[in-house]
Design a protein around this motif. Structure first.
Motif, PDB file in Angstrom:
ATOM      1  N   ASP A 161       7.755  21.050  20.596  1.00  0.00           N
ATOM      2  CA  ASP A 161       7.526  21.477  19.210  1.00  0.00           C
ATOM      3  C   ASP A 161       6.284  20.815  18.621  1.00  0.00           C
ATOM      4  OD1 ASP A 161       9.656  23.218  19.264  1.00  0.00           O
ATOM      5  OD2 ASP A 161      11.025  21.871  18.211  1.00  0.00           O
ATOM      6  N   ALA A 162       6.039  19.571  18.986  1.00  0.00           N
ATOM      7  CA  ALA A 162       4.822  18.895  18.511  1.00  0.00           C
ATOM      8  C   ALA A 162       3.588  19.616  19.040  1.00  0.00           C
ATOM      9  CB  ALA A 162       4.820  17.432  18.948  1.00  0.00           C
ATOM     10  N   ALA A 163       3.619  20.025  20.313  1.00  0.00           N
ATOM     11  CA  ALA A 163       2.494  20.762  20.891  1.00  0.00           C
ATOM     12  C   ALA A 163       2.330  22.115  20.196  1.00  0.00           C
ATOM     13  CB  ALA A 163       2.703  20.945  22.390  1.00  0.00           C
ATOM     14  N   LEU A 164       3.442  22.789  19.903  1.00  0.00           N
ATOM     15  CA  LEU A 164       3.371  24.070  19.204  1.00  0.00           C
ATOM     16  C   LEU A 164       2.800  23.883  17.799  1.00  0.00           C
ATOM     17  CD1 LEU A 164       3.872  27.102  18.933  1.00  0.00           C
ATOM     18  CD2 LEU A 164       6.256  26.558  18.324  1.00  0.00           C
ATOM     19  N   ALA A 165       3.255  22.880  17.082  1.00  0.00           N
ATOM     20  CA  ALA A 165       2.751  22.630  15.728  1.00  0.00           C
ATOM     21  C   ALA A 165       1.249  22.354  15.756  1.00  0.00           C
ATOM     22  CB  ALA A 165       3.504  21.458  15.091  1.00  0.00           C
ATOM     23  N   LEU A 166       0.797  21.574  16.714  1.00  0.00           N
ATOM     24  CA  LEU A 166      -0.636  21.286  16.847  1.00  0.00           C
ATOM     25  C   LEU A 166      -1.412  22.567  17.132  1.00  0.00           C
ATOM     26  CD1 LEU A 166      -2.928  19.188  17.025  1.00  0.00           C
ATOM     27  CD2 LEU A 166      -2.376  18.971  19.454  1.00  0.00           C
ATOM     28  N   HIS A 167      -0.894  23.375  18.046  1.00  0.00           N
ATOM     29  CA  HIS A 167      -1.539  24.638  18.402  1.00  0.00           C
ATOM     30  C   HIS A 167      -1.612  25.575  17.198  1.00  0.00           C
ATOM     31  CE1 HIS A 167      -2.565  28.284  20.563  1.00  0.00           C
ATOM     32  NE2 HIS A 167      -1.463  28.856  20.108  1.00  0.00           N
ATOM     33  N   VAL A 168      -0.504  25.710  16.490  1.00  0.00           N
ATOM     34  CA  VAL A 168      -0.439  26.595  15.322  1.00  0.00           C
ATOM     35  C   VAL A 168      -1.477  26.171  14.285  1.00  0.00           C
ATOM     36  CG1 VAL A 168       1.048  27.105  13.327  1.00  0.00           C
ATOM     37  CG2 VAL A 168       1.941  27.379  15.645  1.00  0.00           C
ATOM     38  N   ARG A 169      -1.555  24.875  14.031  1.00  0.00           N
ATOM     39  CA  ARG A 169      -2.549  24.374  13.071  1.00  0.00           C
ATOM     40  C   ARG A 169      -3.970  24.599  13.586  1.00  0.00           C
ATOM     41  NH1 ARG A 169       1.215  20.169  12.627  1.00  0.00           N
ATOM     42  NH2 ARG A 169      -0.057  18.841  13.953  1.00  0.00           N
ATOM     43  N   SER A 170      -4.193  24.427  14.888  1.00  0.00           N
ATOM     44  CA  SER A 170      -5.550  24.531  15.437  1.00  0.00           C
ATOM     45  C   SER A 170      -6.121  25.941  15.359  1.00  0.00           C
ATOM     46  CB  SER A 170      -5.593  24.021  16.880  1.00  0.00           C
ATOM     47  OG  SER A 170      -4.999  24.949  17.764  1.00  0.00           O
ATOM     48  N   VAL A 171      -5.245  26.950  15.344  1.00  0.00           N
ATOM     49  CA  VAL A 171      -5.731  28.334  15.244  1.00  0.00           C
ATOM     50  C   VAL A 171      -5.594  28.877  13.820  1.00  0.00           C
ATOM     51  CG1 VAL A 171      -5.281  28.808  17.691  1.00  0.00           C
ATOM     52  CG2 VAL A 171      -3.550  29.433  15.970  1.00  0.00           C
ATOM     53  N   GLY A 172      -5.137  28.029  12.917  1.00  0.00           N
ATOM     54  CA  GLY A 172      -5.007  28.452  11.525  1.00  0.00           C
ATOM     55  C   GLY A 172      -3.890  29.454  11.312  1.00  0.00           C
ATOM     56  N   PHE A 173      -2.838  29.379  12.119  1.00  0.00           N
ATOM     57  CA  PHE A 173      -1.723  30.314  11.993  1.00  0.00           C
ATOM     58  C   PHE A 173      -0.864  29.926  10.793  1.00  0.00           C
ATOM     59  CE2 PHE A 173       2.698  31.594  13.041  1.00  0.00           C
ATOM     60  CZ  PHE A 173       2.502  32.960  13.127  1.00  0.00           C
ATOM     61  N   ASP A 174      -0.586  30.903   9.939  1.00  0.00           N
ATOM     62  CA  ASP A 174       0.295  30.691   8.798  1.00  0.00           C
ATOM     63  C   ASP A 174       1.677  31.210   9.181  1.00  0.00           C
ATOM     64  OD1 ASP A 174       1.781  30.746   6.456  1.00  0.00           O
ATOM     65  OD2 ASP A 174       0.144  31.556   5.240  1.00  0.00           O
ATOM     66  N   PRO A 175       2.632  30.304   9.419  1.00  0.00           N
ATOM     67  CA  PRO A 175       3.969  30.737   9.834  1.00  0.00           C
ATOM     68  C   PRO A 175       4.674  31.628   8.814  1.00  0.00           C
ATOM     69  CG  PRO A 175       3.691  28.391  10.224  1.00  0.00           C
ATOM     70  CD  PRO A 175       2.510  28.845   9.406  1.00  0.00           C
ATOM     71  N   LEU A 176       4.294  31.525   7.559  1.00  0.00           N
ATOM     72  CA  LEU A 176       4.957  32.332   6.532  1.00  0.00           C
ATOM     73  C   LEU A 176       4.456  33.767   6.495  1.00  0.00           C
ATOM     74  CD1 LEU A 176       5.100  29.677   3.671  1.00  0.00           C
ATOM     75  CD2 LEU A 176       6.880  30.293   5.328  1.00  0.00           C
ATOM     76  N   THR A 177       3.160  33.975   6.783  1.00  0.00           N
ATOM     77  CA  THR A 177       2.595  35.324   6.724  1.00  0.00           C
ATOM     78  C   THR A 177       2.341  35.921   8.108  1.00  0.00           C
ATOM     79  OG1 THR A 177       0.304  34.540   6.707  1.00  0.00           O
ATOM     80  CG2 THR A 177       1.422  34.771   4.564  1.00  0.00           C
ATOM     81  N   GLY A 178       2.254  35.065   9.132  1.00  0.00           N
ATOM     82  CA  GLY A 178       1.928  35.532  10.474  1.00  0.00           C
ATOM     83  C   GLY A 178       0.447  35.766  10.694  1.00  0.00           C
ATOM     84  N   VAL A 179      -0.380  35.359   9.744  1.00  0.00           N
ATOM     85  CA  VAL A 179      -1.823  35.562   9.842  1.00  0.00           C
ATOM     86  C   VAL A 179      -2.472  34.387  10.560  1.00  0.00           C
ATOM     87  CG1 VAL A 179      -3.961  35.758   8.487  1.00  0.00           C
ATOM     88  CG2 VAL A 179      -1.892  36.964   7.759  1.00  0.00           C
TER      89      VAL A 179
END
Length: 168
Positions: free
Chosen positions: A117-135
């Motif tokens: 999950d830490a790796a996923l959170a880092l990845h999500v932040r690194s690509v600018g993914f907004d978990p609430l909108t999916g953008v």
């Protein structure tokens, strides 16, 4: 087995993930503390939460270029299958098996959150993914090829963890 409690060690600096993880920790505590008469109800609530929780993370992975079959998603699938089997065992009267599984979930979750999950959170932040909108704010930052692994160091532990949960 010591009760898993929310701490900074579980915080991943991704509020929606942290909120979901806090809820998991709280529901697991309810299972651990439930008297026999309430155990299966609490276990069902934990399973229902975990289905939504894992589904949410799996969707984030799909949206940010993880392969359909990656070790993080596979771990989610295996753990949910084991939890559902625990419900079957509990409904057959084997409440101690549910309690044993719950005791194993705490250490598993701590390791899972701190690695996959830490790796996923880092990845999500690194690509600018907004978990609430999916953008994805930075599509150019998405990897060119699908991510096959989890980004964490625990991929090789999946068979052992499944065995420990199943034989709890």
């Amino acid at each position: 087995m010591a009760l898993l409690e929310w701490s900074d060690a579980l915080s991943l600096d991704l509020p929606c993930m942290d909120d979901t993880h806090r809820e998991f920790v709280d529901l697991l505590a309810c299972v651990m503390e439930a008297p026999d008469a309430q155990l299966l109800r609490a276990w069902r609530q934990l399973i229902a939460h975990t289905e939504v929780h894992f589904g949410q993370e799996d969707r984030w992975m799909q949206a940010t270029r993880f392969a359909t079959v990656n070790c993080h998603s596979m771990q989610h699938k295996v753990v949910l299958e084991v939890m559902r089997e625990g419900l079957v065992q509990g409904e057959a009267g084997y409440l101690q098996r549910v309690r044993d599984m719950a005791a194993e979930l705490g250490p598993w979750f701590l390791q899972h959150a701190q690695s996959m999950d830490a790796a996923l959170a880092l990845h999500v932040r690194s690509v600018g993914f907004d978990p609430l909108t999916g953008v994805v704010a930075s599509p150019a930052a998405l990897p060119a090829t699908l991510i096959q692994g989890c980004g964490g160091s625990s991929c090789s532990d999946l068979p052992r963890m499944a065995s420990e949960l199943t034989h709890a």
